[in-house]
Design a protein around this motif. Structure first.
Motif, PDB file in Angstrom:
ATOM      1  N   GLU A  11       0.831  -1.198   0.000  1.00 53.30           N
ATOM      2  CA  GLU A  11       0.000   0.000   0.000  1.00 53.30           C
ATOM      3  C   GLU A  11       0.872   1.256   0.000  1.00 53.30           C
ATOM      4  O   GLU A  11       0.650   2.177  -0.786  1.00 53.30           O
ATOM      5  N   LYS A  12       1.867   1.272   0.870  1.00 55.81           N
ATOM      6  CA  LYS A  12       2.757   2.437   0.956  1.00 55.81           C
ATOM      7  C   LYS A  12       3.513   2.674  -0.351  1.00 55.81           C
ATOM      8  O   LYS A  12       3.781   3.803  -0.731  1.00 55.81           O
ATOM      9  N   ALA A  13       3.835   1.581  -1.055  1.00 54.72           N
ATOM     10  CA  ALA A  13       4.584   1.673  -2.313  1.00 54.72           C
ATOM     11  C   ALA A  13       3.687   1.754  -3.545  1.00 54.72           C
ATOM     12  O   ALA A  13       4.192   1.871  -4.659  1.00 54.72           O
ATOM     13  N   ALA A  14       2.374   1.666  -3.346  1.00 55.64           N
ATOM     14  CA  ALA A  14       1.413   1.637  -4.460  1.00 55.64           C
ATOM     15  C   ALA A  14       1.738   0.507  -5.436  1.00 55.64           C
ATOM     16  O   ALA A  14       1.636   0.653  -6.644  1.00 55.64           O
ATOM     17  N   LEU A  16       0.588  -2.611  -6.749  1.00 49.71           N
ATOM     18  CA  LEU A  16      -0.562  -3.484  -6.926  1.00 49.71           C
ATOM     19  C   LEU A  16      -0.164  -4.881  -7.395  1.00 49.71           C
ATOM     20  O   LEU A  16      -0.733  -5.871  -6.935  1.00 49.71           O
ATOM     21  N   ASP A  17       0.810  -4.984  -8.275  1.00 45.37           N
ATOM     22  CA  ASP A  17       1.219  -6.305  -8.783  1.00 45.37           C
ATOM     23  C   ASP A  17       1.677  -7.216  -7.652  1.00 45.37           C
ATOM     24  O   ASP A  17       1.276  -8.381  -7.579  1.00 45.37           O
ATOM     25  N   THR A  18       2.513  -6.697  -6.768  1.00 49.84           N
ATOM     26  CA  THR A  18       2.991  -7.501  -5.645  1.00 49.84           C
ATOM     27  C   THR A  18       1.847  -7.839  -4.697  1.00 49.84           C
ATOM     28  O   THR A  18       1.766  -8.963  -4.187  1.00 49.84           O
ATOM     29  N   ALA A  19       0.942  -6.886  -4.486  1.00 48.26           N
ATOM     30  CA  ALA A  19      -0.202  -7.136  -3.611  1.00 48.26           C
ATOM     31  C   ALA A  19      -1.067  -8.277  -4.149  1.00 48.26           C
ATOM     32  O   ALA A  19      -1.493  -9.146  -3.386  1.00 48.26           O
ATOM     33  N   VAL A  44      -4.541  -0.284  -1.695  1.00 51.81           N
ATOM     34  CA  VAL A  44      -3.441  -0.406  -2.662  1.00 51.81           C
ATOM     35  C   VAL A  44      -3.928   0.060  -4.036  1.00 51.81           C
ATOM     36  O   VAL A  44      -3.247   0.813  -4.733  1.00 51.81           O
ATOM     37  N   CYS A  45      -5.127  -0.373  -4.411  1.00 52.51           N
ATOM     38  CA  CYS A  45      -5.716   0.049  -5.683  1.00 52.51           C
ATOM     39  C   CYS A  45      -5.888   1.559  -5.734  1.00 52.51           C
ATOM     40  O   CYS A  45      -5.640   2.188  -6.764  1.00 52.51           O
ATOM     41  N   ASP A  46      -6.287   2.130  -4.610  1.00 51.26           N
ATOM     42  CA  ASP A  46      -6.444   3.583  -4.515  1.00 51.26           C
ATOM     43  C   ASP A  46      -5.106   4.271  -4.763  1.00 51.26           C
ATOM     44  O   ASP A  46      -4.998   5.168  -5.599  1.00 51.26           O
ATOM     45  N   LYS A  47      -4.076   3.821  -4.063  1.00 48.85           N
ATOM     46  CA  LYS A  47      -2.757   4.436  -4.211  1.00 48.85           C
ATOM     47  C   LYS A  47      -2.199   4.256  -5.627  1.00 48.85           C
ATOM     48  O   LYS A  47      -1.501   5.112  -6.141  1.00 48.85           O
TER      49      LYS A  47
END
Length: 84
Positions: A11-14, A16-19, A44-47
């Protein structure tokens, strides 16, 4: 809890792929995502400015029978404001 901590880093790094990779690994390990997991994924999607992915996470959350809360809806609104 460890997966949710890793997702918070995404989330902090935005990132999404890793999430999404972590979510898949979590499920493969037999762990069931909870509301905190989905709220973090939506964030994460938001960021990452990915409203379609956020909507998909929200749908998955509902399909899992989890209750959305104020955090869920606030994050979705933020995501749609940023990403259209």
């Amino acid at each position: 809890i460890a997966y949710n901590t890793l997702l918070s880093a995404c989330e902090k790094a935005a990132d999404l792929d890793t999430a999404l990779t972590l979510l898949a690994q979590m499920k493969q390990a037999g762990m069931v995502p909870d509301a905190v997991t989905y709220n973090t994924l939506i964030s994460v999607c938001d960021k990452a400015k990915q409203p379609k992915e956020a909507a998909a996470m929200f749908s998955a959350m509902e399909a899992a029978g989890l209750q959305a809360d104020v955090i869920t809806y606030s994050t979705l609104i933020s995501c749609y404001e940023k990403g259209g």
